[in-house]
Scaffold this motif. Structure first.
Motif, mmCIF file in Angstrom:
data_model
loop_
_atom_site.group_PDB
_atom_site.id
_atom_site.type_symbol
_atom_site.label_atom_id
_atom_site.label_comp_id
_atom_site.label_asym_id
_atom_site.label_seq_id
_atom_site.Cartn_x
_atom_site.Cartn_y
_atom_site.Cartn_z
ATOM 1 N N TRP A 156 0.830 -1.202 0.000
ATOM 2 C CA TRP A 156 0.000 0.000 0.000
ATOM 3 C C TRP A 156 0.866 1.253 0.000
ATOM 4 O O TRP A 156 0.582 2.226 -0.695
ATOM 5 N N ALA A 174 2.373 1.748 -3.398
ATOM 6 C CA ALA A 174 1.349 2.251 -4.319
ATOM 7 C C ALA A 174 1.077 3.735 -4.074
ATOM 8 O O ALA A 174 0.878 4.507 -5.022
ATOM 9 N N GLY A 193 1.692 6.620 -6.735
ATOM 10 C CA GLY A 193 0.574 7.486 -7.091
ATOM 11 C C GLY A 193 0.920 8.957 -6.923
ATOM 12 O O GLY A 193 0.576 9.795 -7.766
ATOM 13 N N MET A 226 -7.402 8.157 -11.603
ATOM 14 C CA MET A 226 -6.729 7.171 -10.758
ATOM 15 C C MET A 226 -7.733 6.437 -9.875
ATOM 16 O O MET A 226 -7.650 5.218 -9.701
ATOM 17 N N GLU A 247 -8.447 2.496 -10.254
ATOM 18 C CA GLU A 247 -8.122 1.625 -9.125
ATOM 19 C C GLU A 247 -9.362 0.896 -8.627
ATOM 20 O O GLU A 247 -9.296 -0.288 -8.267
ATOM 21 N N SER A 294 -5.690 5.945 -3.814
ATOM 22 C CA SER A 294 -5.038 6.275 -5.073
ATOM 23 C C SER A 294 -5.277 7.741 -5.452
ATOM 24 O O SER A 294 -4.336 8.441 -5.861
#
Length: 223
Positions: free
Chosen positions: A45, A48, A52, A92, A96, A141
């Motif tokens: 996470w 990510a 992002g 995004m 996602e 995200s």
């Protein structure tokens, strides 16, 4: 708890010696495995989120640089940055959400097939709680993208001089790229300098190409 029996040959008496199985060690090992698994999930996470934020930073900065190639006023540059932030964050989030929901449906189908074999409904609920949340993934995200996009916006917001504004944006974006590149290297256990330089050079290239191509298109009279 288990025991073994030994024989004392001198007095012919049996002696019971307790032996404890390595249950506690197994429990500790299982706990450590759970901790490692949870850490891995958190690391995914976090990685990510960093990626992002890096996308938001670079996409918005490149868009702002492209617009500034043909429009020198601060208003146009800031407006383009805001549009990039909103559009990018929404894109995004939706992407996602769809991606994680597809994964969720696949894993739920697999879990239901397994439950039908053993009929354990409680196991279904437990595994369902461990699945990723599409809504949370979408929110994370979008938030990460917005955090990155704010950097060039803040850098350009209060500077009226055109050249100074461009320099400040490039410097602010470069520093942020170095930070994001370093975090990515740490989480990916990659070489720090090599990873950071790669991210930094890639960011510069994106801004230069966007600025140059937009400038070339603007020179044709389309602006």
């Amino acid at each position: 708890m288990a025991s073994i029996i030994t024989m004392n040959h001198e007095n012919q008496q049996a002696t019971t010696i307790p032996i404890q199985f390595d249950i506690e060690s197994n429990q500790i090992q299982e706990a450590n495995e759970n901790i490692i698994f949870d850490y891995a999930k958190r690391a995914q996470w976090l990685r990510a989120a960093v990626l992002g934020a890096n996308d938001g930073l670079l996409s918005t900065a490149s868009l702002m640089m492209g617009v500034s190639a043909v429009r020198h006023d601060v208003k146009s540059m800031i407006l383009s940055g805001i549009v990039g932030l909103v559009a990018g964050a929404c894109s995004m989030a939706i992407g996602e959400f769809v991606s994680v929901y597809s994964q969720y449906d696949i894993e739920m189908s697999q879990i239901k097939r397994e439950i039908m074999k053993n009929g354990n409904i409680e196991e279904l609920e437990r595994k369902k709680r461990n699945l990723p949340s599409p809504a949370k993934a979408a929110a994370a995200s979008a938030s990460a993208f917005a955090v990155g996009a704010v950097v060039p916006l803040l850098a350009a917001a209060f500077i009226k001089n055109y050249l100074v504004r461009l320099i400040v944006v490039v410097v602010a974006v470069s520093l942020a790229l170095i930070g994001f590149g370093g975090l990515s290297a740490i989480m990916g256990r990659a070489p720090m300098v090599k990873s950071t330089v790669r991210v930094l050079v890639g960011g510069w290239l994106a801004m230069v190409v966007t600025f140059g191509l937009t400038k070339a298109v603007g020179s044709t009279g389309l602006n």
